[in-house]
Scaffold this motif. Structure first.
Motif, short mmCIF file in Angstrom:
data_model
loop_
_atom_site.label_atom_id
_atom_site.label_comp_id
_atom_site.label_asym_id
_atom_site.label_seq_id
_atom_site.Cartn_x
_atom_site.Cartn_y
_atom_site.Cartn_z
N CYS A 85 56.87 87.21 39.20
CA CYS A 85 57.80 86.22 38.91
C CYS A 85 57.05 84.93 39.01
N ASP A 86 57.13 84.30 38.11
CA ASP A 86 56.30 82.87 37.77
C ASP A 86 56.98 81.83 38.23
N GLU A 87 58.66 82.01 38.15
CA GLU A 87 59.18 80.67 38.16
C GLU A 87 60.54 81.17 38.85
N ALA A 88 61.19 80.21 39.74
CA ALA A 88 62.29 80.55 40.42
C ALA A 88 63.04 79.04 40.51
N VAL A 89 64.33 79.32 40.49
CA VAL A 89 65.40 78.15 40.93
C VAL A 89 66.21 78.45 42.20
N VAL A 90 66.37 77.63 43.13
CA VAL A 90 66.85 77.93 44.61
C VAL A 90 67.36 76.90 44.98
N LEU A 91 68.68 77.19 45.37
CA LEU A 91 69.57 76.13 46.03
C LEU A 91 69.22 76.35 47.60
N GLY A 92 68.88 75.16 48.19
CA GLY A 92 68.65 75.22 49.61
C GLY A 92 69.63 74.08 50.27
N VAL A 93 70.35 74.31 51.44
CA VAL A 93 71.09 73.54 51.93
C VAL A 93 70.74 73.59 53.51
N CYS A 94 70.36 72.36 53.78
CA CYS A 94 69.70 72.07 55.21
C CYS A 94 70.43 71.24 55.96
N SER A 95 70.82 71.78 57.15
CA SER A 95 71.49 70.88 58.33
C SER A 95 70.64 70.41 59.25
N SER A 96 70.80 69.22 59.45
CA SER A 96 69.78 68.66 60.57
C SER A 96 70.49 67.09 60.75
N ALA A 97 70.14 66.74 61.88
CA ALA A 97 70.63 65.42 62.27
C ALA A 97 69.45 64.26 62.25
N ASP A 98 68.39 64.83 61.71
CA ASP A 98 67.23 64.29 61.35
C ASP A 98 67.18 63.40 60.20
N ASP A 99 67.18 61.97 60.08
CA ASP A 99 67.50 61.09 59.09
C ASP A 99 66.37 61.43 58.09
N GLY A 100 65.28 61.87 58.62
CA GLY A 100 64.04 61.96 57.58
C GLY A 100 63.79 63.38 57.01
N LEU A 101 64.96 64.12 57.05
CA LEU A 101 64.81 65.55 56.70
C LEU A 101 64.07 65.82 55.17
N LEU A 102 64.77 64.97 54.48
CA LEU A 102 64.19 65.30 52.91
C LEU A 102 62.72 64.79 52.71
N ASP A 103 62.44 63.65 53.54
CA ASP A 103 61.19 63.19 53.39
C ASP A 103 60.21 64.34 53.78
N SER A 104 60.53 64.91 54.98
CA SER A 104 59.94 65.94 55.60
C SER A 104 59.52 67.07 54.72
N LEU A 105 60.63 67.40 54.03
CA LEU A 105 60.49 68.49 53.20
C LEU A 105 59.65 68.26 51.88
N LYS A 106 59.68 67.03 51.36
CA LYS A 106 58.87 66.88 50.34
C LYS A 106 57.43 66.77 50.89
N THR A 107 57.14 66.54 52.07
CA THR A 107 55.66 66.25 52.44
C THR A 107 55.21 67.67 52.71
N SER A 108 56.04 68.33 53.43
CA SER A 108 55.45 69.66 53.83
C SER A 108 55.42 70.70 52.85
N ARG A 109 56.01 70.57 51.70
CA ARG A 109 56.01 71.84 50.64
C ARG A 109 55.57 71.17 49.25
N GLY A 110 54.93 70.10 49.14
CA GLY A 110 54.33 69.58 47.91
C GLY A 110 55.02 68.81 47.28
#
Length: 110
Positions: A85-110
């Motif tokens: 598989c060369d390409e994938a589209v994924v829906l992720g739903v994250c729950s967290s009380a951490d206000d910085g979750l989205l920034d954390s995801l962007k930083t840790s996964r490129g």
């Protein structure tokens, strides 16, 4: 490499549409690097393609189109390209009380 588009912030639930770019999708957990950890829980649904989910405590699991997984996000985890598989589209739903979750995801996964 996953890229993120999100629909809402400032909530305890963050829906994220993740899509891989063929030239940047890691092909193995070792290529991905350190497993990602963050507060909360995560639901992942494969819209197109296939991914292999690696985690700190379980054997790798291949998810194909229409399949999903729910996990404790504080457990190290990574999503990489499934074989063939060369390409994938994924829906992720994250729950967290951490206000910085989205920034954390962007930083840790490129």
């Amino acid at each position: 490499m996953f890229f993120y588009r999100h629909w809402r912030t400032g909530s305890s639930i963050t829906p994220v549409r993740e899509f891989s770019k063929p030239s940047g999708l890691a092909e193995s957990a070792s290529e991905f690097g350190d497993l990602v950890k963050h507060h909360g829980e995560e639901f992942i649904y494969v819209i197109e393609g296939a991914i292999e989910v690696h985690s700190e405590f379980y054997d790798p699991l291949v998810l194909e189109q229409g399949q999903s997984i729910y996990l404790d996000s504080s457990m190290g985890h990574a999503y990489v390209a499934a074989k063939g598989c060369d390409e994938a589209v994924v829906l992720g739903v994250c729950s967290s009380a951490d206000d910085g979750l989205l920034d954390s995801l962007k930083t840790s996964r490129g």
